[in-house]
Design a protein around this motif. Structure first.
Motif, PDB file in Angstrom:
ATOM      1  N   CYS A 266       1.266  -3.759  -3.844  1.00 46.86           N
ATOM      2  CA  CYS A 266       2.310  -4.666  -3.512  1.00 46.86           C
ATOM      3  C   CYS A 266       3.335  -4.909  -3.379  1.00 46.86           C
ATOM      4  O   CYS A 266       4.029  -3.753  -2.659  1.00 46.86           O
ATOM      5  CB  CYS A 266       2.544  -4.827  -5.233  1.00 46.86           C
ATOM      6  N   CYS A 267       3.754  -5.802  -2.282  1.00 45.69           N
ATOM      7  CA  CYS A 267       4.959  -6.391  -1.964  1.00 45.69           C
ATOM      8  C   CYS A 267       6.516  -6.145  -2.550  1.00 45.69           C
ATOM      9  O   CYS A 267       5.878  -6.738  -3.904  1.00 45.69           O
ATOM     10  CB  CYS A 267       4.659  -7.252  -0.695  1.00 45.69           C
ATOM     11  N   GLU A 268       7.122  -4.784  -2.531  1.00 41.51           N
ATOM     12  CA  GLU A 268       7.820  -4.831  -3.029  1.00 41.51           C
ATOM     13  C   GLU A 268       9.568  -6.335  -3.628  1.00 41.51           C
ATOM     14  O   GLU A 268      10.206  -6.031  -3.961  1.00 41.51           O
ATOM     15  CB  GLU A 268       9.179  -3.780  -2.639  1.00 41.51           C
ATOM     16  N   ARG A 269       9.315  -7.244  -2.881  1.00 45.31           N
ATOM     17  CA  ARG A 269       9.992  -8.324  -2.506  1.00 45.31           C
ATOM     18  C   ARG A 269       9.262  -9.590  -3.652  1.00 45.31           C
ATOM     19  O   ARG A 269      10.016 -10.344  -4.484  1.00 45.31           O
ATOM     20  CB  ARG A 269      10.426  -8.467  -1.396  1.00 45.31           C
TER      21      ARG A 269
ATOM     22  N   THR B 273      -0.647  -6.336  -0.950  1.00 46.44           N
ATOM     23  CA  THR B 273      -0.783  -5.984   0.611  1.00 46.44           C
ATOM     24  C   THR B 273      -1.217  -5.294   1.042  1.00 46.44           C
ATOM     25  O   THR B 273      -1.144  -4.289   0.337  1.00 46.44           O
ATOM     26  CB  THR B 273       0.626  -6.863   0.955  1.00 46.44           C
TER      27      THR B 273
ATOM     28  N   ALA C  30       1.796  -5.745   6.573  1.00 43.68           N
ATOM     29  CA  ALA C  30       2.132  -4.909   5.816  1.00 43.68           C
ATOM     30  C   ALA C  30       3.085  -3.699   6.591  1.00 43.68           C
ATOM     31  O   ALA C  30       2.933  -3.089   6.891  1.00 43.68           O
ATOM     32  CB  ALA C  30       1.885  -4.159   4.474  1.00 43.68           C
TER      33      ALA C  30
ATOM     34  N   VAL D 271       6.838  -4.149   2.548  1.00 45.88           N
ATOM     35  CA  VAL D 271       6.680  -5.201   2.639  1.00 45.88           C
ATOM     36  C   VAL D 271       6.185  -6.390   3.776  1.00 45.88           C
ATOM     37  O   VAL D 271       5.233  -5.719   4.454  1.00 45.88           O
ATOM     38  CB  VAL D 271       8.789  -5.691   3.853  1.00 45.88           C
ATOM     39  N   CYS D 272       5.218  -7.223   2.603  1.00 43.25           N
ATOM     40  CA  CYS D 272       4.437  -8.190   2.917  1.00 43.25           C
ATOM     41  C   CYS D 272       4.847  -9.012   4.520  1.00 43.25           C
ATOM     42  O   CYS D 272       6.520  -8.702   4.175  1.00 43.25           O
ATOM     43  CB  CYS D 272       3.779  -8.851   2.187  1.00 43.25           C
TER      44      CYS D 272
ATOM     45  N   CYS E  76       6.941 -11.587   4.090  1.00 37.04           N
ATOM     46  CA  CYS E  76       8.276 -11.203   3.690  1.00 37.04           C
ATOM     47  C   CYS E  76       9.415 -10.930   4.736  1.00 37.04           C
ATOM     48  O   CYS E  76      10.743 -11.032   4.712  1.00 37.04           O
ATOM     49  CB  CYS E  76       8.326 -10.380   2.248  1.00 37.04           C
TER      50      CYS E  76
END
Length: 159
Positions: free
Chosen positions: A73-76, A81, A87, A95-96, A99
């Motif tokens: 999962c995107c950390e933002r 992703t 990503a 980060v996706c 983002c």
């Protein structure tokens, strides 16, 4: 040995250190609270990850999943992703594509960022692009490549 164990196509995977795929499967079943027939070994749910050998599962970070060719999962934004969907790892963070900022692109691949910036300048104009970067707070991070991008845009316009 390191393993990723979870449901194919889902983002319920965990990292597991085990002596075999079967043991990794059993640990995942314990983690999920499965019993009886739900515990019948399914090799499709277990992926060997040699890069994780010798690491404690709790130390495996989201970026380690991408480095292994797996999703996270995107950390933002928290959205699921994968590298194949754009990503990237930015300063150790997953980060996706949605983002990733232009400043991230500069940090990841400065040459590609200069080319992208030059294309934007050629299409939108130098002033509009600068104003947009300033409005997004990205100007300080692209200042160092700005003059190159402006020169490349001018060169491309002549060619």
């Amino acid at each position: 040995m390191g393993f990723a164990v979870g449901t194919p196509g889902e983002y319920d995977w965990i990292s597991v250190a085990a002596k075999s795929a079967e043991e990794a499967w059993s640990r995942w079943c314990d983690h999920r609270g499965y019993a009886g027939c739900e515990r019948i070994f399914n090799p499709e749910f277990v992926t060997r990850v040699a890069q994780w050998d010798g690491k404690h599962p709790d130390t495996i970070c989201p970026a380690d999943w991408l480095r292994a060719g797996l999703g996270h999962c995107c950390e933002r934004c928290g959205y699921e992703t994968h590298c194949e969907s754009g990503a990237r790892i930015v300063a150790g963070e997953v980060v996706c594509e949605e983002c990733i900022t232009f400043a991230d692109r500069v940090a990841i691949d400065p040459e590609d960022a200069v080319e992208e910036l030059a294309n934007r300048i050629a299409d939108e104009g130098e002033e509009d692009v600068r104003d947009d970067l300033i409005a997004k707070g990205e100007w300080p991070l692209v200042e160092g490549v700005w003059s190159r991008a402006v020169a490349d845009a001018a060169e491309d316009a002549v060619a």
